[in-house]
Design an enzyme around this catalytic site. Structure first.
Site, short mmCIF file in Angstrom:
data_model
loop_
_atom_site.label_atom_id
_atom_site.label_comp_id
_atom_site.label_asym_id
_atom_site.label_seq_id
_atom_site.Cartn_x
_atom_site.Cartn_y
_atom_site.Cartn_z
N THR A 287 35.07 36.07 42.80
CA THR A 287 34.36 35.65 41.61
C THR A 287 34.62 34.18 41.31
O THR A 287 33.75 33.48 40.78
CB THR A 287 34.79 36.50 40.40
OG1 THR A 287 34.54 37.88 40.69
CG2 THR A 287 34.04 36.11 39.14
N TYR B 74 44.48 42.57 49.97
CA TYR B 74 43.15 42.67 49.37
C TYR B 74 42.16 43.08 50.45
O TYR B 74 41.94 42.33 51.40
CB TYR B 74 42.80 41.30 48.76
CG TYR B 74 41.44 41.19 48.09
CD1 TYR B 74 40.66 42.30 47.78
CD2 TYR B 74 40.95 39.93 47.75
CE1 TYR B 74 39.44 42.15 47.16
CE2 TYR B 74 39.73 39.78 47.13
CZ TYR B 74 38.97 40.90 46.83
OH TYR B 74 37.76 40.75 46.22
N LYS C 63 44.89 45.98 46.80
CA LYS C 63 43.65 46.00 46.04
C LYS C 63 42.56 46.51 46.96
O LYS C 63 42.31 45.94 48.03
CB LYS C 63 43.29 44.60 45.53
CG LYS C 63 41.96 44.58 44.78
CD LYS C 63 41.54 43.17 44.46
CE LYS C 63 40.11 43.15 43.99
NZ LYS C 63 39.59 41.76 43.89
#
Length: 296
Positions: free
Chosen positions: A51, A139, A168
């Site tokens: 993001t 991640y 994650k």
């Protein structure tokens, strides 16, 4: 290594840019956004993820955004800095900078041009973890990184490397989260990174939700977490369904593009996404305004 325990809503700020084709990181806007996320009650801040347009920043811009974000957090909540680079050397360099600037943990996303095998992926993560003293969050986001980490590989890395302590999961497959819990008897902290799976992920045992949604709808996001923590699953379902159209829209339209458009609608100008990304078109902006109003 510190004994960091992450739990709850881990908010992603976008990276604001100053106007113009060559605009750089807008430190003032980034500081204001981080302040707003903390003031609304988010439990941690995670700058420079997908993001945050990390892939579109040069090294100096990345350093500026990392330092500004950590300065704005100022120890009020944990800060987890996203680290990604095509090379292991570059990832190590960024992880070390984040640690020296005050990050409580780093979230490492492998990126690949050539397809990486498990030996190469393991070597990359191990090198980054060995280079820092803070905890490392693995991640998994195959849609953006080109690398898909199996639950078995991630658990093996957690077991073998001391400061790899968290995962994650952003593949969009909640079965992976159940598998992580199964492989570790629930001992491994894992975090959901797929917005539409938020409720299912908490049900599967996720310790937290890594999301940009609090930039736009912090109230419903935090209310969902409170309901889950209280075991009020009927309320959690109602709150989740109310915000789900926003979650689906911002994911489907690209998080930097849609979140920046939403922040502008809410009165915080964070600039446009960096090309090749384009601003949200007028039709999409109008639809987003409707969804934000409906979500409360």
């Amino acid at each position: 290594m510190n004994g960091l325990q992450l739990e709850g809503i881990i908010a992603y700020p976008v990276t604001p840019f100053t106007p113009g084709e060559g605009g750089g990181v807008d430190v003032d806007a980034l500081t204001a956004l981080v302040d707003r996320l903390i003031d609304t009650g988010c439990h941690a801040i995670a700058p420079l993820g997908s993001t945050g347009e990390s892939a579109y920043l040069d090294d100096q811009e990345w350093y500026t955004a990392a330092e500004a974000s950590l300065g704005a957090v100022a120890g009020r909540v944990p800060a987890v800095v996203g680290v990604a680079d095509l090379t292991t050397r570059g990832a190590v360099r960024r992880a070390r900078f984040a640690e020296q600037a005050g990050a409580d943990a780093v979230m490492v996303l492998p990126q690949a041009y050539w397809k990486l095998d498990e030996r190469e992926v393991a070597g990359h993560f191990t090198a980054v973890a060995d280079a820092v003293g803070v905890p490392v969050m693995l991640y998994n986001n195959p849609a953006t990184s080109g690398v898909d980490l199996s639950p078995e590989l991630m658990v093996s890395l957690v077991e073998r490397v001391e400061n790899i302590t968290m995962v994650k999961e952003s593949s969009g497959d909640v079965r992976r989260m159940h598998r992580l819990a199964q492989l570790t008897d629930g001992a491994l902290p894992f975090y959901n990174g797929s917005n539409p799976l938020a409720l299912a992920a908490f049900s599967a045992g996720a310790a937290g939700w890594c999301t940009a949604a609090p930039c736009l709808i912090p109230g419903p996001v935090l209310e969902l977490h409170r309901a889950v923590r209280a075991g009020e699953w009927d309320l959690a379902l109602e709150v989740f369904q109310r915000q789900l159209p926003v979650l689906e829209f911002i994911l489907g339209g690209g998080l930097p593009t849609t979140v920046k458009a939403g922040l502008a609608l809410l009165g915080l100008d964070v600039g446009e996404p960096r090309r090749p990304l384009l601003p949200l078109d007028p039709t999409g902006t109008a639809r987003l305004a409707e969804l934000l109003a409906a979500a409360g």
